[in-house]
Design a protein around this motif. Structure first.
Motif, PDB file in Angstrom:
ATOM      1  N   SER A  99       0.860  -1.187   0.000  1.00 57.17           N
ATOM      2  CA  SER A  99       0.000   0.000   0.000  1.00 57.17           C
ATOM      3  C   SER A  99       0.892   1.231   0.000  1.00 57.17           C
ATOM      4  O   SER A  99       1.896   1.284   0.695  1.00 57.17           O
ATOM      5  N   LEU A 463      -8.422  -1.096   0.953  1.00 54.88           N
ATOM      6  CA  LEU A 463      -8.407  -2.495   0.533  1.00 54.88           C
ATOM      7  C   LEU A 463      -9.429  -2.748  -0.565  1.00 54.88           C
ATOM      8  O   LEU A 463      -9.227  -3.554  -1.466  1.00 54.88           O
ATOM      9  N   ALA A 464     -10.562  -2.058  -0.460  1.00 53.07           N
ATOM     10  CA  ALA A 464     -11.668  -2.335  -1.368  1.00 53.07           C
ATOM     11  C   ALA A 464     -11.510  -1.654  -2.719  1.00 53.07           C
ATOM     12  O   ALA A 464     -12.173  -2.025  -3.674  1.00 53.07           O
ATOM     13  N   ASN A 466     -10.639  -0.289  -6.348  1.00 55.31           N
ATOM     14  CA  ASN A 466     -10.563  -1.107  -7.545  1.00 55.31           C
ATOM     15  C   ASN A 466      -9.174  -1.102  -8.158  1.00 55.31           C
ATOM     16  O   ASN A 466      -8.860  -0.323  -9.029  1.00 55.31           O
ATOM     17  N   PHE A 469      -5.735  -6.779  -9.260  1.00 52.50           N
ATOM     18  CA  PHE A 469      -5.148  -7.796  -8.397  1.00 52.50           C
ATOM     19  C   PHE A 469      -4.937  -9.057  -9.206  1.00 52.50           C
ATOM     20  O   PHE A 469      -5.826  -9.501  -9.896  1.00 52.50           O
TER      21      PHE A 469
ATOM     22  N   LYS B 294      -9.782  -8.429  -0.547  1.00 51.57           N
ATOM     23  CA  LYS B 294     -10.407  -7.397  -1.368  1.00 51.57           C
ATOM     24  C   LYS B 294     -11.889  -7.688  -1.557  1.00 51.57           C
ATOM     25  O   LYS B 294     -12.715  -6.781  -1.484  1.00 51.57           O
ATOM     26  N   SER B 298     -14.668  -5.031  -0.222  1.00 52.11           N
ATOM     27  CA  SER B 298     -15.566  -4.283  -1.106  1.00 52.11           C
ATOM     28  C   SER B 298     -17.028  -4.621  -0.823  1.00 52.11           C
ATOM     29  O   SER B 298     -17.885  -3.747  -0.860  1.00 52.11           O
TER      30      SER B 298
END
Lengths: 473, 388, 102
Positions: A99, A463-464, A466, A469, B294, B298
């Motif tokens: 990160s 973390l969420a 877009n 990954f 993830k 989300s």
């Protein structure tokens, strides 16, 4: 924009990371150096946040220190330096989850990884150690050296090791007052240290200069004195110290009271092995090297091929050993990539290994100074907090040890030690020591707390986000 | 030369083994509990604390869950470790009309099976739990759902059993089970032999390993579920929360869509929120993954946007003991005398722990099982029949 | 070596040996407080005389401990939203910091 793949990723830009980067940057390899702090230098090579207009944090740093400005400005095409960048996880095939400052989370691939994650400070707990006004030696030093803030006009210093004297000297140099130094080691320890350090003249000189300044300023230095309690109304106001005999027993009638608003104390260092542990590198528990450390061979390679560890995480022994090991790891990688032939590699490696051995001896000496006798642990009050994040006391831990919970993971389940925000970084080393002191490592043997991704806290939103990954298991 | 002996040896120090040890010890049965690692070191220490009735299939599953929940509430004060049971209520939130249609049917079936559950519309949902996202069209709500601390409950059962005379041996793996004729005679560990005529297999995801020692095939395999833990945020969400998609993915794969995906949110008494989960067949791999983190992040953010700046302080993964029909395997195994199964609870182990403890202890003491237990027997797999 | 004025209050002291960044104003529990660009919240708070930053799980007072971002003791609330470690978060002009000094 962060490219995805590198030949070498170096995690940590303290002496070991920078030592490695300095060697690798001379070759046409794609290298990434990252650190979770805002700047390179780690803890002991921190550049002040501001330009000093005059020298205040003397004595002079050791001659081996790399010129930070040169290294940091090395914007050679092949060396990327990204700060701050925090590695959240390590996955098979040397994939890293990182990160960065822009709050994005990315995956980076490496052909070789060097873990150079350094160490954090350790404090021997006592009643009231959680009060505001009690901080580590490093905390006081960072405030002073890095931000030019004296934590208080008068500071009481306690603990053991070179940093006790170095910090005291720096405080005086900056115009502050050190009321007393409570050194928990024996009076002869300092002289024994010099014996072990034979050949490291800069460090000996630095130590003597610091001591000289304390003597000149008539700072009271008391040996074998350990802080046993801090009292105050919601903050540090008075410190109680007592003499601890070599067998760990508090000497009756030896208690002394000191009035102070600020206590800086430290008793050793703990290797930051979380990332190599997560990667699956073999660890070993060695009390005279700082506790849980990463196992490496002479080439600084871990049990995982292509993954290296250098510096405090292979054994607490100070910045010089860290620098040497960073260079050793880099040389091995150069040889593995065919950039350095076997003969040249061996010559340079042998020279560095000799220096390394001397530093390791000094490290072992220091770690033995910081050891706490089992009887001393037995003397720590039930009410003393051990896990600061969850307010878990020594008494609770003792109770569950007696119930048969004799490994760190079992104690974590039973007491919640290690489940707080710091994820056991403060309390786990104490738990390992307590378990060793009670000689109850149990049938499973010594066990570190488990580590999972993410190894550092991260906001859910980051973390969420877009990001692309690679869905690697 | 036997090292020890016991009336019953329970293999497995998770919540199921601990609960059985507790109930047997209450009835003065001489019990040794064997655990290869530490109490709650496996699945029972890597899950959330939902004691949710809404997630149980109407029929035997739900019936057992309701009984277990009532039992838990009755006995929890007798346990030496506070289990933090909370009658929190539970929500299954819906995001689309399709989900609403499916949930309406599910709720009907649940009500017919005796569960008090109702459908809330958007307005009612927002009133009950204001931090939830505005896009949710409603939820199923049951006041009967609850929450507990699974590690504390496991410790409570184990220490409660110990106080009542049970012996607990951690760090003690079972190497073999000795059989004479077709009757169990002893359990072999590295520390020594334990003479016994009754063994309870409460090893969860490792049940098949124990079965292999006796030449018995046990169709339990590990199904990984990842969980994120947030920093403490006092009083954010009282009811346990699951999404309609989460329930659907559990029972009806057709309803589980790739795009949206299910999530669960459980706020503990400490204030941390447990966000889950995944359902992955990856063997015994207990690592967390970038993709898993993830995915959960989300989805949770979609349901509870307030969590955007809340830190995830750690994550872990637990292995659910999965059976082909989603129901546990309980009861005597015919092939070997003295061998009793008590494993395969999938994601319902915490909720079903108390009733499992009770039923197995009755089986041991009275020798016979009732019809409910009978339909959960291992033999339902070899004959190819499954009951639901 | 400079002479420091001895004071009863345990304020931290900014030493004069550094050329600091621009002076800025931020708010601690609504109270305007000076700092310099480049400082962390914790350095600015300690220089301003604040030592108690928050309360622990059982309501015990806490402040700076490790000073390097590892221990999570120095948590403060920033700009009405996030909880941040004061020792690794840089102070900004107009920043609103809430500490729990009760």
């Amino acid at each position: 924009m962060l490219p995805e793949a590198y030949d070498v990723v170096i995690i940590g830009a303290g002496p070991s990371g920078m030592g490695a980067a300095g060697v690798l940057a001379e070759y046409p390899l794609k290298v990434l150096l990252i650190d979770e702090n805002n700047q390179v230098g780690g803890q002991i090579w921190r550049k002040p946040a501001y330009k000093p207009v005059r020298r205040f944090a003397s004595p002079r740093p050791p001659a081996l220190q790399m010129d930070l400005s040169t290294a940091a400005d090395t914007q050679k095409k092949n060396l990327d330096i990204i700060t701050p960048a925090c590695v959240l996880g390590v996955f098979p095939e040397k994939h890293l989850l990182v990160s960065t400052a822009d709050k994005s989370v990315k995956e980076i691939k490496a052909r070789r990884i060097i873990f150079a994650t350094g160490a954090r400070e350790k404090v021997r707990p006592f009643g009231g150690w959680t009060l505001p006004g009690v901080m580590t030696l490093g905390a006081a030093q960072i405030l002073l050296k890095y931000y030019g803030v004296l934590a208080s006009s008068k500071i009481l210093i306690a603990g053991a090791g070179p940093l006790v004297y170095l910090l005291s000297s720096q405080i005086i140099g900056a115009g502050g007052k050190v009321t007393t130094v409570l050194d928990r080691s024996s009076p002869t320890a300092m002289f024994n240290a010099m014996g072990v350090m034979a050949g490291q003249l800069p460090q000996i000189g630095q130590g003597l200069l610091a001591l000289g300044r304390l003597i000149k300023n008539r700072v009271s230095i008391r040996h074998r004195m350990q802080v046993v309690e801090v009292r105050g109304n919601g903050k540090c106001q008075e410190v109680i110290a007592a003499k601890i005999a070599p067998d760990g027993i508090m000497v009756p009638g030896s208690q002394k009271r000191y009035e102070t608003q600020m206590l800086a104390c430290g008793n050793g260092f703990v290797p930051n092995i979380e990332l190599p542990q997560l990667a699956g590198c073999d660890l070993t528990y060695a009390a005279d090297q700082g506790g849980w450390i990463v196992k490496v061979n002479r080439s600084m390679e871990t049990s995982l091929s292509g993954i290296f560890a250098a510096g405090e995480i292979t054994g607490i022994a100070g910045g010089d050993k860290a620098l040497i090991e960073g260079r050793l790891a880099a040389l091995t990688i150069l040889n593995q990539f065919g950039k350095l032939n076997v003969k040249k590699h061996r010559i340079r490696q042998t020279a560095l290994l000799t220096k390394r051995r001397r530093r390791q001896r000094f490290g072992a000496f220091l770690n033995r100074q910081w050891a706490i006798h089992p009887r001393e642990w037995a003397g720590i009050d039930d009410a003393t907090i051990i896990c600061r994040c969850e307010d878990i006391t020594m008494g609770t831990i003792r109770r569950w040890i007696q119930e048969g919970f004799t490994s760190a993971p079992d104690l974590k389940k039973a007491t919640r030690c290690g489940m707080g925000n710091c994820q056991g970084r403060t309390c786990a080393p104490l738990i390992y020591d307590i378990l060793a002191a009670y000689s109850v490592t149990g049938k499973r043997g010594p066990h570190p707390l488990s580590v999972r991704t993410p190894v550092k806290p991260i906001p859910l939103g980051d973390l969420a986000k877009n990001n692309s990954f690679v869905v690697s298991p | 030369m036997a090292w020890k002996s016991a009336d019953v040896v329970i293999i497995g120090g998770g919540i199921i083994g601990a609960a059985i040890a507790y109930f047997l010890s209450c009835r003065k049965v001489n019990v040794i509990l064997l655990e290869k690692s530490g109490i709650a070191s496996g699945s029972s220490g890597a899950c959330d604390g939902a004691v949710a009735m809404q997630t149980k299939k109407p029929g035997l599953h739900l019936k057992l869950a309701l009984e277990s929940q009532a039992l838990l509430r009755r006995i929890q004060d007798q346990l030496p470790v506070p289990a933090e049971y909370e009658k929190s209520g539970g929500l299954i939130v819906m995001e689309t009309e399709d989900e609403k249609t499916a949930m309406t049917q599910f709720v009907d079936a649940q009500r017919q099976a005796g569960l008090d559950v109702e459908l809330l519309d958007h307005k009612q949902l927002r009133a009950l739990a204001p931090p939830l996202s505005n896009h949710l069209i409603g939820a199923a709500y049951s006041p009967r759902d609850g929450k507990i601390n699974p590690i504390a409950l496991t410790l409570g059962f184990a220490m409660g059993a110990k106080q009542r005379g049970a012996e607990i041996l951690t760090g003690t793996a079972v190497l073999d089970i000795a059989v004479e004729g077709r009757q169990i005679s002893a359990v072999v560990t590295a520390a020594g032999r334990i003479e016994t005529r009754t063994v309870v297999n409460a090893t969860g995801v490792y049940a098949s390993e124990i079965g292999r020692m006796l030449g018995i095939e046990i169709p339990i395999k590990p199904r990984r579920g990842q969980l994120l833990v947030t920093e403490a945020r006092p009083d954010l969400l009282k009811p346990w929360l699951g999404s309609a998609n989460y329930i659907a993915a559990k029972f009806n794969p057709q309803l589980a869509k790739e795009g949206a995906g299910g999530v669960s949110i459980d706020q503990t008494q400490n204030g941390n929120l447990l966000l889950g989960s995944t359902r992955e067949f990856v063997g015994y791999d207990r690592r967390t993954t970038a993709a898993g983190l993830k995915q959960i992040a989300s989805r949770a953010l979609r349901i509870l946007p307030d969590l955007k700046h809340t830190h995830i302080i750690r994550a872990f993964a637990g292995l659910r003991p999965y059976t082909p029909d989603g129901l546990p395997i309980l009861g005597k195994v015919e092939k070997i005398k003295g061998f009793i199964m008590a494993a395969g609870h999938e994601g319902d182990g915490i909720a079903l722990s108390a009733v499992t403890g009770k039923l197995i202890s009755e089986l041991v003491l009275e020798g016979k099982a009732d019809a409910a237990m009978d339909s959960l027997n291992l033999k339902r797999f070899s004959t190819g029949t499954t009951r639901g | 070596m400079e002479k420091i004025k001895d004071s009863k209050r345990a304020s931290g002291i900014r030493i004069d040996a550094l050329k600091r960044g621009r002076k800025i104003v931020f708010f601690v529990n609504g109270r305007s407080t000076t700092a310099h660009l480049g400082e962390t919240i914790h350095a600015a708070l300690i220089a301003a005389g604040y030592r108690r930053f928050r309360n622990s799980k059982t309501q015990q007072p806490r402040g700076v401990f490790c000073g390097m971002g590892v221990c999570y003791e120095c948590l403060v609330t920033v700009n009405n939203g996030s909880t941040r470690r004061a020792c690794v978060t840089l102070v900004e002009e107009g920043m609103e910091v809430e500490i729990d000094a009760s």
